[in-house]
Design an enzyme around this catalytic site. Sequence first.
Site, PDB file in Angstrom:
ATOM      1  N   HIS A 177      -1.416  14.344 -28.397  1.00  0.00           N
ATOM      2  CA  HIS A 177      -1.881  12.968 -28.201  1.00  0.00           C
ATOM      3  C   HIS A 177      -2.576  12.450 -29.461  1.00  0.00           C
ATOM      4  O   HIS A 177      -2.418  11.286 -29.840  1.00  0.00           O
ATOM      5  CB  HIS A 177      -2.821  12.878 -26.992  1.00  0.00           C
ATOM      6  CG  HIS A 177      -2.097  13.118 -25.688  1.00  0.00           C
ATOM      7  ND1 HIS A 177      -2.706  13.685 -24.594  1.00  0.00           N
ATOM      8  CD2 HIS A 177      -0.811  12.885 -25.324  1.00  0.00           C
ATOM      9  CE1 HIS A 177      -1.812  13.778 -23.611  1.00  0.00           C
ATOM     10  NE2 HIS A 177      -0.666  13.309 -24.029  1.00  0.00           N
TER      11      HIS A 177
ATOM     12  N   HIS B 290      -0.903  19.459 -25.678  1.00  0.00           N
ATOM     13  CA  HIS B 290      -0.965  18.002 -25.563  1.00  0.00           C
ATOM     14  C   HIS B 290      -2.237  17.386 -26.153  1.00  0.00           C
ATOM     15  O   HIS B 290      -2.227  16.212 -26.515  1.00  0.00           O
ATOM     16  CB  HIS B 290      -0.806  17.574 -24.097  1.00  0.00           C
ATOM     17  CG  HIS B 290       0.628  17.670 -23.606  1.00  0.00           C
ATOM     18  ND1 HIS B 290       1.338  18.852 -23.613  1.00  0.00           N
ATOM     19  CD2 HIS B 290       1.482  16.733 -23.111  1.00  0.00           C
ATOM     20  CE1 HIS B 290       2.558  18.635 -23.132  1.00  0.00           C
ATOM     21  NE2 HIS B 290       2.666  17.359 -22.825  1.00  0.00           N
TER      22      HIS B 290
ATOM     23  N   ASN C  41      -0.759  20.710 -19.776  1.00  0.00           N
ATOM     24  CA  ASN C  41      -1.117  19.966 -20.983  1.00  0.00           C
ATOM     25  C   ASN C  41      -1.222  20.859 -22.216  1.00  0.00           C
ATOM     26  O   ASN C  41      -1.818  20.467 -23.222  1.00  0.00           O
ATOM     27  CB  ASN C  41      -2.433  19.211 -20.780  1.00  0.00           C
ATOM     28  CG  ASN C  41      -2.241  18.045 -19.847  1.00  0.00           C
ATOM     29  OD1 ASN C  41      -1.152  17.482 -19.777  1.00  0.00           O
ATOM     30  ND2 ASN C  41      -3.273  17.706 -19.099  1.00  0.00           N
TER      31      ASN C  41
ATOM     32  N   ARG D 171      -3.534  22.478 -12.785  1.00  0.00           N
ATOM     33  CA  ARG D 171      -2.501  21.561 -13.289  1.00  0.00           C
ATOM     34  C   ARG D 171      -2.694  21.255 -14.777  1.00  0.00           C
ATOM     35  O   ARG D 171      -1.741  20.916 -15.473  1.00  0.00           O
ATOM     36  CB  ARG D 171      -2.490  20.266 -12.452  1.00  0.00           C
ATOM     37  CG  ARG D 171      -1.341  19.359 -12.819  1.00  0.00           C
ATOM     38  CD  ARG D 171      -1.053  18.293 -11.791  1.00  0.00           C
ATOM     39  NE  ARG D 171       0.022  17.432 -12.263  1.00  0.00           N
ATOM     40  CZ  ARG D 171       0.738  16.616 -11.507  1.00  0.00           C
ATOM     41  NH1 ARG D 171       0.487  16.523 -10.221  1.00  0.00           N
ATOM     42  NH2 ARG D 171       1.688  15.879 -12.022  1.00  0.00           N
TER      43      ARG D 171
ATOM     44  N   GLU E 189      -4.899  17.664  -9.850  1.00  0.00           N
ATOM     45  CA  GLU E 189      -5.599  18.146 -11.046  1.00  0.00           C
ATOM     46  C   GLU E 189      -7.096  18.300 -10.785  1.00  0.00           C
ATOM     47  O   GLU E 189      -7.927  17.862 -11.582  1.00  0.00           O
ATOM     48  CB  GLU E 189      -5.338  17.175 -12.204  1.00  0.00           C
ATOM     49  CG  GLU E 189      -5.280  17.870 -13.538  1.00  0.00           C
ATOM     50  CD  GLU E 189      -4.662  17.032 -14.634  1.00  0.00           C
ATOM     51  OE1 GLU E 189      -3.565  16.484 -14.430  1.00  0.00           O
ATOM     52  OE2 GLU E 189      -5.277  16.950 -15.697  1.00  0.00           O
TER      53      GLU E 189
ATOM     54  N   GLU F  67       9.169  20.555 -23.982  1.00  0.00           N
ATOM     55  CA  GLU F  67       8.513  20.769 -22.681  1.00  0.00           C
ATOM     56  C   GLU F  67       9.132  21.984 -21.974  1.00  0.00           C
ATOM     57  O   GLU F  67       8.456  22.686 -21.234  1.00  0.00           O
ATOM     58  CB  GLU F  67       8.619  19.514 -21.803  1.00  0.00           C
ATOM     59  CG  GLU F  67       7.966  18.256 -22.375  1.00  0.00           C
ATOM     60  CD  GLU F  67       6.446  18.188 -22.173  1.00  0.00           C
ATOM     61  OE1 GLU F  67       5.858  19.111 -21.581  1.00  0.00           O
ATOM     62  OE2 GLU F  67       5.836  17.192 -22.643  1.00  0.00           O
TER      63      GLU F  67
ATOM     64  N   LYS G 115       7.050  23.759 -12.824  1.00  0.00           N
ATOM     65  CA  LYS G 115       6.279  22.531 -12.582  1.00  0.00           C
ATOM     66  C   LYS G 115       5.936  22.428 -11.098  1.00  0.00           C
ATOM     67  O   LYS G 115       4.806  22.087 -10.722  1.00  0.00           O
ATOM     68  CB  LYS G 115       7.065  21.309 -13.056  1.00  0.00           C
ATOM     69  CG  LYS G 115       6.370  19.994 -12.745  1.00  0.00           C
ATOM     70  CD  LYS G 115       5.805  19.290 -13.927  1.00  0.00           C
ATOM     71  CE  LYS G 115       4.809  18.208 -13.524  1.00  0.00           C
ATOM     72  NZ  LYS G 115       4.787  17.064 -14.379  1.00  0.00           N
TER      73      LYS G 115
ATOM     74  N   ARG H  90       0.817  -1.235   0.000  1.00  0.00           N
ATOM     75  CA  ARG H  90       0.000   0.000   0.000  1.00  0.00           C
ATOM     76  C   ARG H  90       0.844   1.277   0.000  1.00  0.00           C
ATOM     77  O   ARG H  90       0.428   2.317   0.483  1.00  0.00           O
ATOM     78  CB  ARG H  90      -0.973   0.031   1.177  1.00  0.00           C
ATOM     79  CG  ARG H  90      -1.990  -1.073   1.139  1.00  0.00           C
ATOM     80  CD  ARG H  90      -3.226  -0.737   1.942  1.00  0.00           C
ATOM     81  NE  ARG H  90      -4.126  -1.870   1.954  1.00  0.00           N
ATOM     82  CZ  ARG H  90      -4.069  -2.840   2.865  1.00  0.00           C
ATOM     83  NH1 ARG H  90      -3.194  -2.776   3.830  1.00  0.00           N
ATOM     84  NH2 ARG H  90      -4.920  -3.842   2.796  1.00  0.00           N
TER      85      ARG H  90
ATOM     86  N   HIS I 100       7.616  11.937 -28.153  1.00  0.00           N
ATOM     87  CA  HIS I 100       6.557  12.707 -27.491  1.00  0.00           C
ATOM     88  C   HIS I 100       6.809  14.218 -27.592  1.00  0.00           C
ATOM     89  O   HIS I 100       5.920  14.991 -27.943  1.00  0.00           O
ATOM     90  CB  HIS I 100       6.438  12.262 -26.028  1.00  0.00           C
ATOM     91  CG  HIS I 100       5.414  13.034 -25.258  1.00  0.00           C
ATOM     92  ND1 HIS I 100       4.062  12.970 -25.547  1.00  0.00           N
ATOM     93  CD2 HIS I 100       5.546  13.913 -24.223  1.00  0.00           C
ATOM     94  CE1 HIS I 100       3.407  13.764 -24.722  1.00  0.00           C
ATOM     95  NE2 HIS I 100       4.282  14.345 -23.901  1.00  0.00           N
TER      96      HIS I 100
ATOM     97  N   LYS J  54       2.740  11.910 -10.749  1.00  0.00           N
ATOM     98  CA  LYS J  54       1.861  11.099 -11.609  1.00  0.00           C
ATOM     99  C   LYS J  54       2.591   9.800 -11.921  1.00  0.00           C
ATOM    100  O   LYS J  54       3.683   9.826 -12.508  1.00  0.00           O
ATOM    101  CB  LYS J  54       1.537  11.839 -12.907  1.00  0.00           C
ATOM    102  CG  LYS J  54       0.402  12.826 -12.758  1.00  0.00           C
ATOM    103  CD  LYS J  54      -0.079  13.314 -14.112  1.00  0.00           C
ATOM    104  CE  LYS J  54      -1.213  14.314 -13.945  1.00  0.00           C
ATOM    105  NZ  LYS J  54      -1.607  14.933 -15.222  1.00  0.00           N
TER     106      LYS J  54
HETATM  107  N1  GLY Z   1       2.768  16.009 -17.353  1.00  0.00           N
HETATM  108  C1  GLY Z   1       1.630  16.684 -16.885  1.00  0.00           C
HETATM  109  C2  GLY Z   1       1.483  16.645 -15.406  1.00  0.00           C
HETATM  110  O1  GLY Z   1       2.385  16.226 -14.708  1.00  0.00           O
HETATM  111  O2  GLY Z   1       0.454  17.036 -14.917  1.00  0.00           O
END
Ligand code: GLY
Length: 374
Positions: A266, A262, A259, A255, A250, A198, A240, A134, A279, A156
């Site tokens: 995508h 993106h 994107n 957040r 998010e 980025e 960031k 966990r 990417h 993430k």
């Molecule tokens: N790569 C986008 C984020 O970390 O929210």
Amino acid sequence: MNSERSSSGNQSCVRVQLGDRSYDIQISSGEVGRFIDLILEAIPDLSHALLISDEAVESPWADQLKAAFEQKAVTVRVSDTSVRSGEGSKSIEEFNRLLQWILTEGGDRKSVVVAVGGGVIGDLAGYVAASFARGVRFVQVPTTLLAMVDSSVGGKTGINLPTAKNMVGAFWQPSLVLIDSDVLSTLPDRSYLSGLAEVVKYGVIDDADFFVWLEANALHLVNRQSDAVRYAIEKSCESKARVVGEDERETSGRRAILNYGHTFAHAIEATCGYGKLLHGEAVSIGMEMAARLAQRLGLVSDDLLQRQTRLLVECRLPVVLPEADPDQMLPVMMRDKKVEHGKLRFILPSQIGAVDLVGDVEKDFVREVILETR
Ligand code: GLY
């Protein structure tokens, strides 16, 4: 204030402020040998390290780290395994293998996962850390520019389902992120340059002064000039960290600004075949389409698009895609998480350094900008 920065000599530190989940991003050059001490400073009760590295990030970097851990063998037990390079490793099968491996290695809740590699390793190892018992602590040691400025920061983690990228995962913050910009010296040109997309993104979405600095220093970055690369990583991580500190999961929409470009990217990746474009290259073309869309909607002047295009080109990034097909891309875009009641929504610039979430965008405009970017 959701991030803090301090620096001395060739080292700096950006703090991600998340209450009891706060952590440092240590940025340096030529300091891999000291990583073990930084890990032990951040995690003083470390007794079992589980190194998960990309098989392609062989020596000298992963080996150097392994050797440093082995020197501490009296106090720290070390287990290590490598993962095949590429998106295919973000699978249920590899996730399962790593969990079983930790069990075989006698891992427990005190064990610490150390992820050494690019975004694939960070996402996969991070999700393994989030899931085993966990949740165990983990350290990110990103070795690609893209991972240094984006995926290693912010918690993430996850894997892919056969038909859906990043569909399974968790928010699980690392205890520490360790970046040595010298690691980039062995990165292939195309991979390094794609990471710059980025970096440019942070200038457009959050930091106008940084954008101006990028305009003046693009050539130094392309040539991997050490001070310039380290500064660009620092500024990107600061942006960031700030955004993640404001909206960790998010939920407020803040957040989502990360994107930028993106939604297009995508769709480009899905329709032009994964593997054809990296990417970051898809993000570069996606930012171009997004800036064109902002211009088409009357949200920005021509100047913004021209400056962004010039900077991306100076960073040797693609800004057109001859095979872009709106009939294929639009259905993919309609599945984007930002779509609401069947209406496309985009992160679009309002000026250099600021973006908004713009809703209710006509499909015809989107179609036109895709066609204009061919
Ligand atoms: N790569 C986008 C984020 O970390 O929210």
